[in-house]
Design an enzyme around this catalytic site. Sequence first.
Site, PDB file in Angstrom:
ATOM      1  N   ALA A  69       0.831  -1.194   0.000  1.00 18.53           N
ATOM      2  CA  ALA A  69       0.000   0.000   0.000  1.00 18.53           C
ATOM      3  C   ALA A  69       0.870   1.250   0.000  1.00 18.53           C
ATOM      4  CB  ALA A  69      -0.914  -0.001   1.218  1.00 18.53           C
ATOM      5  N   GLY A 115      -0.307  -5.555   0.534  1.00 18.62           N
ATOM      6  CA  GLY A 115      -1.438  -5.582  -0.384  1.00 18.62           C
ATOM      7  C   GLY A 115      -1.097  -6.175  -1.731  1.00 18.62           C
ATOM      8  N   GLU A 118      -1.541  -9.801  -1.228  1.00 13.70           N
ATOM      9  CA  GLU A 118      -2.972 -10.059  -1.086  1.00 13.70           C
ATOM     10  C   GLU A 118      -3.652 -10.054  -2.447  1.00 13.70           C
ATOM     11  OE1 GLU A 118      -4.206  -8.408   3.282  1.00 13.70           O
ATOM     12  OE2 GLU A 118      -3.399  -6.937   1.886  1.00 13.70           O
ATOM     13  N   GLU A 138       3.111  -6.051   7.158  1.00  9.12           N
ATOM     14  CA  GLU A 138       2.336  -5.016   7.831  1.00  9.12           C
ATOM     15  C   GLU A 138       2.692  -4.874   9.304  1.00  9.12           C
ATOM     16  OE1 GLU A 138      -0.284  -6.408   4.380  1.00  9.12           O
ATOM     17  OE2 GLU A 138       1.100  -7.320   5.819  1.00  9.12           O
TER      18      GLU A 138
END
Length: 264
Positions: A69, A115, A118, A138
């Site tokens: 992100a 992300g 993901e 994270e």
Amino acid sequence: VHASAGGNAVKLVNYTVSDAVATITLNRPPVNALNAELIADIGAALSEAETSAVRAVVVTGHPHFAAGADITDFQKAFDHDGDPGLATSLAAVVTQLQSLEKPTIAAIHGFALGGGLELAMGADLRYLADDARVGQPEILLGIIPGAGGTQRLPRLVGYQRALEMCLTGRQVDAEEAADISLADRVVPTDDLLDAAMHDAIRFATGPTVAYAAVKRAVVGGWGASLERGLDIEAAEFARVFATKDARIGVAAFLAKEQPKFGGG
């Protein structure tokens, strides 16, 4: 801004279709950090890929798939006592990718972190360049995965390995990713996209409806009771058995010929 196959402007994403394969290329240099605009454009590209003219999808980015992100969005949210909303919007896009009723491949160059991983886990298959690195870092920011990482990762690599990866935030190289079933193939970096496209074209000439049925049966049955899973499989088998491609496949087998599936 890049023109999409449908003629609409798709920002931050290159979208092309060739041989019934849609290629979705993230294009936010230098590392394809996922911000709200890029996430929205990935979603728009996936919506275009839902057309019946597309029978397989490759998602990629270069030199990095997506390094995670855009942390500046997190800082802005802190400054305004708000929620950046990135996790929620990315989670929806990952589910959209997973739900496509055609085979999907994530072709991963460089980093697929946070992300980025993901997003890759929403694809059916993950092909990694031999120098790629993946992970859920994270925790190193004092947060946790928010777009499916704590749920999809254990389903791929197992409970204990996923827990360890999320607790430590460590990066996994391509060789280990293959060992723990996070990578389906490891390919020299210069050959990665060619390998993904080769296999995607093979999927695009296959029984598209049956591929969708496989995905629904596996996803729907995962975690359900055996009885429920068998019911789902039986319903999908009946649906596929009524297709033109089923007749084509059976006839070709009996004639000792290669089937020429039409996708219907």
